[in-house]
Design an enzyme around this catalytic site. Structure first.
Site, PDB file in Angstrom:
ATOM      1  N   CYS A 132      21.924  39.793  81.435  1.00 43.20           N
ATOM      2  CA  CYS A 132      22.462  40.927  80.667  1.00 43.20           C
ATOM      3  C   CYS A 132      21.788  42.193  81.200  1.00 43.20           C
ATOM      4  CB  CYS A 132      22.274  40.746  79.158  1.00 43.20           C
ATOM      5  SG  CYS A 132      20.592  40.338  78.682  1.00 43.20           S
ATOM      6  N   ASP A 175      14.149  25.616  77.284  1.00 47.17           N
ATOM      7  CA  ASP A 175      13.562  26.958  77.291  1.00 47.17           C
ATOM      8  C   ASP A 175      12.045  26.823  77.303  1.00 47.17           C
ATOM      9  OD1 ASP A 175      14.889  29.884  76.718  1.00 47.17           O
ATOM     10  OD2 ASP A 175      12.785  29.841  76.147  1.00 47.17           O
ATOM     11  N   ASP A 184      21.099  31.495  82.271  1.00 50.50           N
ATOM     12  CA  ASP A 184      21.099  32.847  81.697  1.00 50.50           C
ATOM     13  C   ASP A 184      19.666  33.342  81.856  1.00 50.50           C
ATOM     14  OD1 ASP A 184      21.528  35.144  80.286  1.00 50.50           O
ATOM     15  OD2 ASP A 184      21.552  34.202  78.320  1.00 50.50           O
ATOM     16  N   CYS A 201      18.135  28.259  80.350  1.00 53.31           N
ATOM     17  CA  CYS A 201      17.260  29.208  79.632  1.00 53.31           C
ATOM     18  C   CYS A 201      17.936  29.485  78.291  1.00 53.31           C
ATOM     19  CB  CYS A 201      17.095  30.502  80.421  1.00 53.31           C
ATOM     20  SG  CYS A 201      16.594  30.272  82.138  1.00 53.31           S
ATOM     21  N   GLY A 251      22.788  30.864  71.597  1.00 53.69           N
ATOM     22  CA  GLY A 251      24.163  31.348  71.415  1.00 53.69           C
ATOM     23  C   GLY A 251      25.131  30.703  72.400  1.00 53.69           C
TER      24      GLY A 251
END
Length: 421
Positions: free
Chosen positions: A352, A252, A299, A228, A233
């Site tokens: 996150c 993605d 991620d 993903c 980054g």
């Protein structure tokens, strides 16, 4: 610009941001594109005031009840983050007297909700995990902004050289405590004109995000997938770890996000990255790579509640129902990504988020459903990647768990597994 006009303009921006129908950062960017005449200092005051309103929205709304005039203007006056003379010269005498009265209120005596400024469901989820002192330490950390973290591009530069060049440019910086490739800068200097940035020696990336890439253990010559990838980054960090060898796939579902990777990729000097938009987690492009990959980083799409220092609007835009929907997506993506690995390959699942429902719950369910994947101890793998004091970053179950108030990063979670040989 006249102070009153600046207050009016900030009031317009706050009105837009409080609709909560799009990410605050994109609303602020669009607003600035419409008002090109604003100077750097004025933009800073507008943006920071809008974010201050979002961070402590419940407190400001409570204090604003005793004032007069449009609600958004009252919020702007209370939360103002620009130069003080703007309020002095732009607010009426009545408004100034009211502001002076509200400044005398002892905020420590207010109800908890007005001190933590979170919806109940979120404060309850955090209190379940933290003792009282830790909860309020987290609240305090989330109420401030975040520093600027950089990752040094290992194929172009060394950290000590970059630190020396930043010092020469008059920018105060220090090495990040955990990531061996990270640098932390307080304040928000304009890096985009520095050769260090334009020539791809550094990239903006939170230290926590750097640690997620390190957990994969990606090496030279391997086949690696960033499942993903978003704006890339972590893709760039993985490419640096691989020293620009092997093959690195960046997948993605959003073509727009992958477009944002292109200029970053060009600066980085990486030539081993293959980016592709996929329709869903079972796209044919994914199927063709089954059983061939050494490392996969997932991620996963998540609530983003670990990034509240940067994105305070998320606490008002997310909900328990949204997290339930995300859980289904996270489970499906992780299961699909796992099929890519060859025996002995490593899988890393990361978010996150600060919410166990998106973290431990997903990881534990995956472990139970996939006996061919052996859980790895994140401490051991981070130490191998050169991370000092790794034990302070890892839970008793061996998962990576970063808290803004403890580690000065965004809130991150990661679990890792190895596919049985």
């Amino acid at each position: 610009m006249h102070p009153n006009a600046l207050i009016d303009l900030t009031t317009q921006l706050v009105r837009e941001v409080l609709k909560l129908d799009a990410p605050a950062d994109s609303i602020v960017s669009y607003f600035f594109r419409k008002h090109k005449a604003l100077g750097a200092r004025e933009r800073h005051a507008l943006a920071e005031t809008a974010y201050a309103v979002l961070r402590q929205r419940l407190l400001w709304a409570h204090l604003a009840q005793s004032g007069h005039g449009p609600m958004e203007r009252r919020l702007v006056l209370l939360a103002w983050q620009g130069q003080s003379y703007i309020i002095k010269n732009g607010a009426t005498a009545d408004e100034q007297a009211w502001l002076a009265r509200t400044a005398t209120i002892d905020r420590s005596t207010l109800p908890d909700k007005l001190r933590h400024n979170m919806p109940d469901w979120l404060s309850n989820k955090l209190r379940e995990q933290l003792d009282d002192a830790s909860f309020w330490a987290l609240v305090e950390r989330l109420a401030g902004g975040a520093p600027l973290d950089l990752r040094v591009n290992a194929i172009k530069a060394k950290r000590e050289d970059v630190l020396a060049q930043l010092a020469e440019a008059g920018i105060e910086a220090q090495p990040t405590p955990y990531s061996p490739m990270g640098i932390r800068i307080d304040g928000k200097p304009n890096l985009q004109k520095l050769p260090l940035y334009t020539e791809g020696h550094v990239e903006v990336q939170d230290e926590g995000s750097q640690l997620l890439a390190l957990l994969t253990g990606a090496k030279r010559g391997e086949m690696v997938v960033d499942f993903c990838a978003g704006a890339g980054g972590k893709t760039l960090a993985l490419g640096g770890m691989m020293r620009n060898t092997g093959r690195l796939y960046a997948f993605d579902v959003s073509g727009h996000r992958l477009e944002n990777l292109k200029p970053r990729l060009a600066r980085s000097g990486l030539s081993n990255v293959y980016s592709a938009q996929i329709a869903h987690e079972n796209d044919d492009r994914i199927k063709r790579l089954r059983g061939k990959i050494d490392r996969v980083l997932v991620d996963a799409p998540c609530s983003g509640l670990g990034t509240l220092r940067r994105n305070p609007d998320l606490k008002w835009r997310q909900s328990p129902k949204a997290i339930e929907e995300l859980q289904a997506k996270q489970t499906a993506i992780l299961a699909s990504a796992a099929r890519l690995l060859k025996p002995g390959g490593r899988l890393v699942y990361a978010t996150c988020s600060l919410i166990p429902a998106e973290n431990e719950v997903i990881a534990d369910a995956f472990t139970a459903a996939h006996p061919d994947f052996v859980p790895l101890d994140a401490k051991e793998k981070l130490e191998l990647a050169g991370v000092p004091d790794a034990s302070s970053l890892v839970t008793p179950a061996g998962h990576l768990r970063l808290w803004p108030h403890v580690h000065a990063t965004d809130g991150f979670y990661a679990a890792a597994w190895e596919k049985k040989a």
